[in-house]
Write a protein that holds these residues in place. Structure first.
Motif, PDB file in Angstrom:
ATOM      1  N   UNK A   1      27.496  -5.879 -19.957  1.00 18.99           N
ATOM      2  CA  UNK A   1      26.950  -4.914 -18.819  1.00 18.99           C
ATOM      3  C   UNK A   1      27.639  -5.316 -17.837  1.00 18.99           C
ATOM      4  N   UNK A   2      28.143  -4.711 -16.851  1.00 19.03           N
ATOM      5  CA  UNK A   2      28.601  -5.259 -15.451  1.00 19.03           C
ATOM      6  C   UNK A   2      27.654  -5.593 -14.456  1.00 19.03           C
ATOM      7  N   UNK A   3      27.800  -6.779 -13.927  1.00 23.98           N
ATOM      8  CA  UNK A   3      26.828  -7.021 -12.823  1.00 23.98           C
ATOM      9  C   UNK A   3      27.618  -7.451 -11.355  1.00 23.98           C
ATOM     10  N   UNK A   4      27.277  -6.765 -10.241  1.00 26.47           N
ATOM     11  CA  UNK A   4      28.021  -6.899  -9.026  1.00 26.47           C
ATOM     12  C   UNK A   4      27.040  -7.533  -8.223  1.00 26.47           C
ATOM     13  N   UNK A   5      27.353  -8.644  -7.593  1.00 27.06           N
ATOM     14  CA  UNK A   5      26.622  -9.549  -6.434  1.00 27.06           C
ATOM     15  C   UNK A   5      26.841  -8.463  -5.032  1.00 27.06           C
TER      16      UNK A   5
ATOM     17  N   UNK B   1      23.988 -18.757  -9.286  1.00 23.94           N
ATOM     18  CA  UNK B   1      23.433 -18.886  -7.817  1.00 23.94           C
ATOM     19  C   UNK B   1      23.458 -20.527  -7.417  1.00 23.94           C
ATOM     20  N   UNK B   2      23.083 -21.277  -8.392  1.00 26.33           N
ATOM     21  CA  UNK B   2      23.218 -22.757  -7.967  1.00 26.33           C
ATOM     22  C   UNK B   2      24.790 -23.039  -7.669  1.00 26.33           C
ATOM     23  N   UNK B   3      25.553 -22.691  -8.374  1.00 29.62           N
ATOM     24  CA  UNK B   3      27.081 -22.786  -7.876  1.00 29.62           C
ATOM     25  C   UNK B   3      27.377 -22.145  -6.611  1.00 29.62           C
ATOM     26  N   UNK B   4      26.885 -20.872  -6.354  1.00 24.42           N
ATOM     27  CA  UNK B   4      27.054 -20.426  -4.996  1.00 24.42           C
ATOM     28  C   UNK B   4      26.546 -21.443  -3.929  1.00 24.42           C
ATOM     29  N   UNK B   5      25.504 -21.854  -4.226  1.00 27.74           N
ATOM     30  CA  UNK B   5      24.704 -22.507  -3.153  1.00 27.74           C
ATOM     31  C   UNK B   5      25.536 -23.788  -2.968  1.00 27.74           C
ATOM     32  N   UNK B   6      26.225 -24.613  -4.086  1.00 26.75           N
ATOM     33  CA  UNK B   6      26.896 -25.737  -3.990  1.00 26.75           C
ATOM     34  C   UNK B   6      28.329 -25.398  -3.029  1.00 26.75           C
ATOM     35  N   UNK B   7      28.682 -24.297  -3.452  1.00 27.54           N
ATOM     36  CA  UNK B   7      29.880 -23.708  -2.569  1.00 27.54           C
ATOM     37  C   UNK B   7      29.539 -23.786  -1.128  1.00 27.54           C
ATOM     38  N   UNK B   8      28.377 -23.257  -0.822  1.00 25.05           N
ATOM     39  CA  UNK B   8      27.973 -22.968   0.641  1.00 25.05           C
ATOM     40  C   UNK B   8      27.855 -24.404   1.083  1.00 25.05           C
ATOM     41  N   UNK B   9      27.249 -25.461   0.624  1.00 24.75           N
ATOM     42  CA  UNK B   9      27.121 -26.478   1.102  1.00 24.75           C
ATOM     43  C   UNK B   9      28.291 -27.110   1.212  1.00 24.75           C
ATOM     44  N   UNK B  10      29.185 -27.319   0.142  1.00 22.98           N
ATOM     45  CA  UNK B  10      30.686 -27.784   0.320  1.00 22.98           C
ATOM     46  C   UNK B  10      31.585 -27.214   1.476  1.00 22.98           C
ATOM     47  N   UNK B  11      31.291 -26.112   1.644  1.00 19.53           N
ATOM     48  CA  UNK B  11      31.950 -25.219   2.647  1.00 19.53           C
ATOM     49  C   UNK B  11      31.557 -25.631   4.167  1.00 19.53           C
ATOM     50  N   UNK B  12      30.155 -25.941   4.306  1.00 21.95           N
ATOM     51  CA  UNK B  12      29.715 -26.401   5.438  1.00 21.95           C
ATOM     52  C   UNK B  12      30.046 -27.930   5.751  1.00 21.95           C
ATOM     53  N   UNK B  13      30.051 -28.708   4.839  1.00 16.00           N
ATOM     54  CA  UNK B  13      30.666 -30.107   4.992  1.00 16.00           C
ATOM     55  C   UNK B  13      32.113 -30.147   5.488  1.00 16.00           C
TER      56      UNK B  13
ATOM     57  N   UNK C   1      18.979 -13.805  -1.787  1.00 13.46           N
ATOM     58  CA  UNK C   1      19.828 -12.915  -2.056  1.00 13.46           C
ATOM     59  C   UNK C   1      20.194 -12.825  -3.696  1.00 13.46           C
ATOM     60  N   UNK C   2      20.426 -13.919  -4.109  1.00 12.44           N
ATOM     61  CA  UNK C   2      20.872 -13.799  -5.650  1.00 12.44           C
ATOM     62  C   UNK C   2      19.497 -13.392  -6.414  1.00 12.44           C
ATOM     63  N   UNK C   3      18.396 -13.738  -6.062  1.00 17.74           N
ATOM     64  CA  UNK C   3      17.289 -13.579  -6.770  1.00 17.74           C
ATOM     65  C   UNK C   3      16.914 -11.929  -6.569  1.00 17.74           C
ATOM     66  N   UNK C   4      17.127 -11.341  -5.493  1.00 14.88           N
ATOM     67  CA  UNK C   4      16.858  -9.755  -5.244  1.00 14.88           C
ATOM     68  C   UNK C   4      17.810  -9.040  -6.035  1.00 14.88           C
ATOM     69  N   UNK C   5      19.078  -9.603  -5.912  1.00 14.38           N
ATOM     70  CA  UNK C   5      20.222  -8.909  -6.554  1.00 14.38           C
ATOM     71  C   UNK C   5      20.049  -8.841  -8.038  1.00 14.38           C
ATOM     72  N   UNK C   6      19.624 -10.130  -8.623  1.00 17.12           N
ATOM     73  CA  UNK C   6      19.555 -10.337 -10.138  1.00 17.12           C
ATOM     74  C   UNK C   6      18.305  -9.780 -10.767  1.00 17.12           C
ATOM     75  N   UNK C   7      17.178  -9.769 -10.046  1.00 14.31           N
ATOM     76  CA  UNK C   7      16.102  -9.362 -10.742  1.00 14.31           C
ATOM     77  C   UNK C   7      16.225  -7.983 -11.354  1.00 14.31           C
ATOM     78  N   UNK C   8      16.527  -6.950 -10.600  1.00 15.73           N
ATOM     79  CA  UNK C   8      16.883  -5.639 -11.149  1.00 15.73           C
ATOM     80  C   UNK C   8      17.638  -5.436 -12.390  1.00 15.73           C
TER      81      UNK C   8
END
Length: 589
Positions: free
Chosen positions: A426-430, A528-540, A451-458
Motif C-alpha cells: 500500500x502506497x503512503x505519501x507524506x 518521523x524520528x528520522x525526519x526530526x533528526x534530519x531537521x535538527x541536523x539541518x539546523x545545526x 504533521x507526521x501524526x496527522x498524515x500517518x493516522x488515517x
C-alpha cells in the motif's frame, strides 16, 4: 450420526481446510506483495544509480576523447608553427647573440655580415632580418648600409623597428637618438588600436629603461590616452567587466559535502552553495594580490642587462601572423588541462585568449598586462605597475561582485519534507511540510512531528481489518443454513459449524491485519524520528554555514584594503644613469 449428517460433517471439514489454506495463501501473498514493494523500491534506486553511473561513464568517455583529440591537435599545430615560423626562432636567437657581441667583441664583422645576409635571404618579409643587417653595419661603421637596412625594417614593421632602435640606442648611451625614435614611435600610435609590441613600452617604463626623460615622455602620452579613452563610458565599463571576469576565476568549489543534511532538507541550498563559494573568492584574492602590493621587484645591476631583457621581450614575442595558430594551440592546451571538459576550458579561455588578440586599445593592454603577464611576456614589475593603473576598475568590479552574490542570499531558509513509501503493498505519501529556520528548532520539531501524526493516522486506520465487509459472505451462508434448518434440523448443526469455522478464519485474518497495521505504525514512527533528526541536523549545519559565510564575506574589507595599497604600488623603477659599454666607439643612428 446418520449418513447425511456424516457427509455434511465431512463437507464442513473440507470447507474448513480449504478456508484455512486459502487464508494461509492470502497471508503469504500479503507478505510477498510487501516484499515485492520493497524490492521495487530497491530496483528503482539501483536503476537510478545505474543511470547516473552510465551518464558519468558517457561524460567521462566524451571528455577522454576530447582530451585525446586536443593532444593530437597540439602536435599538429606545433608542427605547423615549426614549419611556418621555425626560421623566425633562428633569427631571434641570432639577434640575441649579436646583442651580446656588442659587449664582448668575440665575433668578427665578416661572420656577423654573412649570418645577417643569409637570414635576410631566408626570411623574406620578417622585420627582424634587416635589423640584424643594420646591427652588423653599425658594428662595422657602415652608415649607408645601416640606414638602408633600418629603412627596410621600418617598412616591414614600423612599430617594432622603432622600438628596437630606441632600445638599442638607449643601451649604447645615445639618449637623444633614443628619444627621437621613441617620440616617433609614440606619435604614430593610435591608442584605440595598439599592437602587441606596445607591452614593451610598459615594460620599459616599469624598468626605467629610457631614463627620466623617456619616462616623462611616455607617461605624459599614456596620461593623454587614458583621459581620451575614458571619456567613452563604454570603454571603461569594458575594463570593469574584464576585471569582473577575472574575479570569477577565484570562486571557491562547491561545499555540499560539508552540509549533507542541509542539502537534503532545504530547497534554498543551491543559492547558499553559490553564495558561500563566491564569498570564498575574497581570501583567494588576498593571497594573490597582497604580496604584490608590498613587494619591491629587484632591479638588474646594469642598464645593459635591463635593456637586453626588454629587447628579448620585443624580438621573441609572437608576430601577428603567428597569433591564429597560437590561439588554437592555447585552446587545445586548455582542453587537455581540464581533462576534456570543454565548458571548463572555454571559461578558462574566455579571458586568457584576449591576451592573444592582435590589437587592443591602451586600456585593454593595461588590463592584460595586469592579468595575463605571461601571455604578453611582461615582467612582474610591469604587472605590478599595470595593476596599480587598473586599481579603480579592480575596485569597482570587486564591489559589483560582492554586491551581486549578497543579493543572492535567500531571504528565508526553509526545510521541506515530502516523501513516498510502500508498506505491505500500500502506497503512503507524506504531504508536503514546510518550515522556516527562523523559528525556534523546538517549534519546528513539534510541528513536523504533528504533521507526521496527522498524515500517518488515517493511513494506519485504513489498514484496520474491516469486520463489516468480511462478515457479509459468511453471514449470508449461515443465514441460508438457518433458514433451511426449519425444514431439516441438521442444517442448524451445519449453520453452527460453518459459523464457527468462518469466525475462526475471520479472527485469524483480523490478527494478521492488526500485525500489518502495527508494522505500519512502527515504520511511520521511525520515519518521523528520522525526519526530526534530519531537521535538527539541518539546523545545526545552517548555523555552521552562517558562521562560514560571515567569515568568508568579512574578508571583503581586506580585499578593498589590498586594492587601495596596490593603487600606490606601481611607481616606475629608479632609472639607470650609468655609463654603458663601449659608448664612445659607436657611430650615431
Amino acid at each position: 450420526m446418520t449418513d447425511p449428517d456424516r457427509q455434511l460433517h465431512h463437507k464442513v471439514d473440507a470447507v474448513q481446510q480449504l478456508v484455512l489454506r486459502l487464508e494461509e495463501g492470502v497471508g503469504q501473498v500479503s507478505l510477498q506483495v510487501a516484499g515485492v514493494g520493497q524490492r521495487t523500491e530497491e530496483v528503482n534506486s539501483q536503476l537510478q544509480l545505474l543511470a547516473r553511473s552510465f551518464e558519468e561513464y558517457v561524460l567521462k568517455a566524451e571528455r577522454t576523447a576530447n582530451a585525446q583529440r586536443a593532444e593530437t591537435r597540439i602536435g599538429v599545430i606545433e608542427a605547423q608553427i615549426e614549419h611556418r615560423f621555425g626560421h623566425y626562432k633562428v633569427v631571434r636567437r641570432v639577434a640575441r647573440g649579436m646583442l651580446q657581441g656588442f659587449d664582448v667583441g668575440l665575433v668578427s664583422d665578416e661572420t656577423l655580415r654573412d649570418v645577417g645576409e643569409q637570414l635576410m635571404v631566408e626570411t623574406p618579409g620578417y622585420w627582424l632580418a634587416p635589423v640584424l643587417v643594420a646591427l652588423q653595419a653599425w658594428l662595422a661603421d657602415d652608415q649607408a648600409t645601416c640606414e638602408r637596412a633600418v629603412q627596410e625594417a621600418f617598412h616591414r614593421s614600423p612599430g617594432r623597428t622603432s622600438l628596437f632602435m630606441a632600445l638599442i640606442l638607449r643601451r649604447q648611451g645615445r639618449g637623444e637618438s633614443s628619444l627621437r625614435w621613441l617620440r616617433h614611435y609614440l606619435a604614430a600610435l593610435d591608442p584605440s588600436d595598439l599592437g602587441r609590441e606596445f607591452a614593451v613600452i610598459l615594460e620599459s617604463v616599469s624598468q626605467g629603461a629610457f631614463g627620466p626623460a623617456g619616462i616623462e615622455m611616455v607617461q605624459e602620452r599614456l596620461d593623454q590616452w587614458r583621459a581620451q579613452l575614458l571619456s567613452d563610458p563604454a570603454r571603461e565599463q569594458a575594463q570593469i567587466q574584464r576585471w569582473r571576469s577575472e574575479l570569477e576565476k577565484y570562486v571557491g568549489p562547491p561545499v555540499a559535502d560539508r552540509y549533507p543534511r542541509l542539502v537534503a532538507v532545504s530547497p534554498q541550498w543551491p543559492q547558499m552553495d553559490r553564495v558561500l563559494s563566491r564569498a570564498a573568492a575574497h581570501e583567494a584574492l588576498i593571497n594573490r594580490y597582497s604580496a604584490m602590493a608590498v613587494e619591491e621587484p629587484a632591479a638588474r645591476a646594469r642598464i645593459e642587462d635591463q635593456v637586453d631583457d626588454i629587447l628579448d621581450l620585443l624580438v621573441t614575442g609572437f608576430d601577428e601572423e603567428e597569433l591564429p595558430l597560437s590561439r588554437d594551440l592555447a585552446e587545445n592546451h586548455a582542453i587537455v588541462k581540464h581533462g576534456g571538459d570543454l565548458a571548463a576550458a572555454r571559461r578558462d579561455l574566455d579571458t586568457d585568449l584576449l591576451a592573444l588578440d592582435k590589437r587592443h586599445d591602451y586600456l585593454t593592454t593595461q588590463s592584460e598586462s595586469a592579468l595575463n603577464p605571461d601571455k604578453l611576456g611582461v615582467s612582474r614589475a610591469t604587472q605590478r605597475m599595470a595593476v596599480s593603473s587598473c586599481h579603480e576598475w579592480f575596485a569597482q568590479a570587486h564591489a559589483q561582485y560582492s554586491r551581486d552574490y549578497r543579493t543572492e542570499l535567500p531571504a528565508d531558509v526553509e526545510a521541506v519534507f515530502e516523501s513516498d513509501h510502500n508498506l505491505a503493498g500500500v502506497a503512503f505519501r507524506l504531504p508536503r511540510w514546510t518550515g522556516s529556520f527562523t523559528r525556534p528548532i523546538e517549534a519546528l520539531e513539534r510541528s513536523l512531528a504533528e504533521h507526521w501524526d496527522r498524515a500517518g493516522r488515517p493511513f494506519v486506520d485504513s489498514l484496520a481489518y474491516n469486520w463489516q465487509r468480511n462478515l457479509i459472505a459468511p453471514g449470508a451462508v449461515v443465514l441460508v443454513l438457518l433458514l433451511c434448518g426449519f425444514a431439516q434440523p441438521i442444517m442448524l448443526v451445519a449453520a453452527l459449524l460453518v459459523g464457527a469455522v468462518w469466525g475462526g478464519v475471520l479472527w485469524y485474518q483480523a490478527q494478521n491485519q492488526a500485525a500489518v497495521q502495527q508494522q505500519a505504525r512502527d515504520f511511520l514512527e521511525r520515519a518521523k524520528v528520522d525526519s526530526i533528526q534530519q531537521l535538527r541536523g539541518g539546523a545545526a549545519e545552517l548555523a555552521d554555514w552562517t558562521t562560514a559565510f560571515r567569515q568568508a564575506d568579512g574578508r571583503e574589507a581586506a580585499v578593498r584594503a589590498v586594492v587601495a595599497d596596490l593603487a600606490t604600488a606601481g611607481s616606475p623603477a629608479t632609472p639607470y644613469e650609468r655609463r654603458v659599454a663601449h659608448a664612445g666607439t659607436r657611430t650615431g643612428a
